[in-house]
Design an enzyme around this catalytic site. Structure first.
Site, short mmCIF file in Angstrom:
data_model
loop_
_atom_site.label_atom_id
_atom_site.label_comp_id
_atom_site.label_asym_id
_atom_site.label_seq_id
_atom_site.Cartn_x
_atom_site.Cartn_y
_atom_site.Cartn_z
N GLY A 12 0.58 -0.70 -0.25
CA GLY A 12 0.29 0.28 0.15
C GLY A 12 0.76 0.94 0.04
O GLY A 12 -0.13 2.29 0.18
N ASN A 14 1.06 3.07 -1.97
CA ASN A 14 0.74 4.05 -2.98
C ASN A 14 -0.19 4.63 -3.29
O ASN A 14 -1.01 5.81 -2.96
CB ASN A 14 0.10 3.03 -4.89
CG ASN A 14 2.46 3.40 -6.08
OD1 ASN A 14 2.11 4.49 -6.47
ND2 ASN A 14 2.16 2.46 -5.93
N MET A 91 -4.12 -6.50 -7.21
CA MET A 91 -3.56 -7.84 -8.37
C MET A 91 -4.06 -8.18 -9.12
O MET A 91 -4.38 -9.52 -9.45
CB MET A 91 -2.58 -8.48 -7.20
CG MET A 91 -0.96 -8.18 -7.03
SD MET A 91 -0.63 -6.84 -8.20
CE MET A 91 1.15 -5.63 -7.82
N LEU A 94 -9.64 -7.17 -13.74
CA LEU A 94 -11.20 -7.03 -13.25
C LEU A 94 -12.07 -7.20 -14.75
O LEU A 94 -11.25 -7.26 -15.61
CB LEU A 94 -12.18 -5.14 -13.87
CG LEU A 94 -10.88 -4.92 -12.44
CD1 LEU A 94 -11.27 -3.52 -11.93
CD2 LEU A 94 -11.80 -4.72 -10.79
N ASN A 108 -5.45 3.11 -12.57
CA ASN A 108 -4.48 2.68 -12.22
C ASN A 108 -3.29 2.63 -12.42
O ASN A 108 -2.67 3.54 -13.78
CB ASN A 108 -4.77 0.86 -13.01
CG ASN A 108 -3.01 0.01 -12.98
OD1 ASN A 108 -3.45 -0.78 -11.55
ND2 ASN A 108 -3.19 -1.02 -13.57
N HIS A 110 0.66 1.16 -12.95
CA HIS A 110 1.73 -0.16 -13.94
C HIS A 110 2.94 0.59 -13.10
O HIS A 110 3.17 1.51 -14.50
CB HIS A 110 1.18 -0.13 -14.95
CG HIS A 110 1.74 -1.35 -15.48
ND1 HIS A 110 2.06 -3.01 -14.69
CD2 HIS A 110 3.22 -1.79 -16.31
CE1 HIS A 110 2.27 -3.99 -15.60
NE2 HIS A 110 3.06 -3.31 -16.63
N ASP A 151 -3.86 -3.68 -18.58
CA ASP A 151 -3.16 -2.62 -19.11
C ASP A 151 -3.04 -1.85 -20.43
O ASP A 151 -2.19 -1.69 -20.86
CB ASP A 151 -1.56 -2.95 -18.66
CG ASP A 151 -0.97 -3.23 -17.77
OD1 ASP A 151 -1.86 -3.31 -16.51
OD2 ASP A 151 -0.43 -4.34 -17.16
N GLN A 179 10.16 7.89 -7.40
CA GLN A 179 10.45 8.92 -8.80
C GLN A 179 8.94 9.18 -9.79
O GLN A 179 8.99 10.23 -10.60
CB GLN A 179 11.32 8.44 -9.57
CG GLN A 179 12.97 8.81 -8.37
CD GLN A 179 14.18 8.27 -9.55
OE1 GLN A 179 14.42 8.88 -11.05
NE2 GLN A 179 15.67 8.62 -8.50
N GLU A 181 6.11 6.55 -9.28
CA GLU A 181 4.39 5.74 -8.57
C GLU A 181 4.61 7.25 -8.57
O GLU A 181 2.78 7.49 -8.23
CB GLU A 181 4.27 4.73 -8.80
CG GLU A 181 4.78 3.95 -9.63
CD GLU A 181 4.79 2.57 -9.18
OE1 GLU A 181 3.81 1.79 -8.59
OE2 GLU A 181 5.55 1.88 -9.37
C1 GAR Z 1 3.50 -1.13 -7.44
O1 GAR Z 1 4.58 -1.30 -7.81
C2 GAR Z 1 2.40 -0.82 -8.30
O2 GAR Z 1 2.69 -0.23 -9.79
C3 GAR Z 1 2.35 -2.62 -8.38
O3 GAR Z 1 2.46 -3.00 -7.82
C4 GAR Z 1 3.54 -2.61 -6.31
C5 GAR Z 1 2.37 -2.36 -4.94
O4 GAR Z 1 3.25 -1.85 -4.61
N1 GAR Z 1 1.22 -2.70 -9.61
C6 GAR Z 1 1.43 -3.89 -10.83
O5 GAR Z 1 2.19 -4.68 -10.98
C7 GAR Z 1 -0.53 -3.65 -10.95
N2 GAR Z 1 -0.22 -4.59 -12.34
P1 GAR Z 1 2.08 -0.89 -3.46
O6 GAR Z 1 0.91 -1.61 -2.46
O7 GAR Z 1 3.12 -0.47 -2.40
O8 GAR Z 1 1.68 0.18 -3.90
#
Ligand code: GAR
Length: 208
Positions: A12, A14, A91, A94, A108, A110, A151, A179, A181
């Protein structure tokens, strides 16, 4: 106010970036009102609870297929009156029932520059491993609207990040998060909430 529901499956970070952005006044037109996790006991739920945001667990494992899961998800999203759904490390893919109902209302993040290293099977550290295996010198992150193709929806924002010698998937993941996300996702959500994202076919115009 845009009612934001964030979907998570893991650590989490993000989600935390979104919570911090809202707290510091970067997201003025919306409010995170709920977090839904596809897994129990993940740290993202703790982050939500610390921020006073109700957390819901809708466990993917308890459903036999993604159709059943997404039907339950649709019901919950309806109960929560979601206007904007943010996939922050969610993960589970949908179904078209969800992406059609919330067309251009699901965002989303990525961890690569789409259309590289994306689609089915590319998630989390696997994405960074694939980038390192290929030998690219630049990777990055993409924030996009979600459609029925994994995606494959209209791109909102992208930011490149260098790949450095000695990088492991974990090191590259951290750099891409820091840098790209954690900056792009709150920015895209803020633009959405202010009505500044105009989708025209595959192109997203930003009025700023
Ligand atoms: C993040 O790097 C996100 O971009 C990726 O999983 C990680 C989750 O981290 N998402 C994907 O790969 C979706 N296809 P977080 O739980 O710390 O935000």
């Amino acid at each position: 106010m845009v009612n934001i529901v964030v979907l998570v499956s893991g650590g989490g970070t993000n989600l935390q970036a979104l919570i911090d952005a809202e707290k510091s006044g970067q997201i003025t037109g919306g409010k995170i009102t709920a977090v839904i996790s596809s897994k129990p006991g993940v740290f993202a739920l703790e982050r939500a609870s610390k921020a006073g945001i109700p957390g819901h667990v809708l466990e993917r494992k308890k459903y036999s297929d993604s159709n059943e899961y997404c039907n339950a998800l649709l019901k919950l999203l309806d109960e929560l009156n979601a206007d904007l759904i943010v996939l922050a490390g969610f993960m589970t893919v949908l179904t078209a029932d969800v992406t059609r109902k919330y067309e251009n209302r699901i965002i989303n993040v990525h961890p690569a520059l789409i259309p590289s290293f994306c689609g089915d099977g590319y998630y989390g550290l696997r994405v960074h491993q694939a980038a390192l295996d290929y030998g690219v010198k630049l990777s990055g992150a993409t924030v996009h609207f979600v459609n029925e193709k994994t995606d494959g929806g209209p791109i909102i924002l992208q930011q490149s990040v260098p790949v450095l010698s000695g990088d492991t998937p974990e090191i590259l993941q951290r750099r891409v998060m820091e840098q790209a996300e954690w900056i792009l996702l709150p920015r895209a959500v803020s633009l959405f909430c202010e009505g500044k994202l105009i989708v025209n076919g595959r192109t997203v115009e930003i009025i700023d």
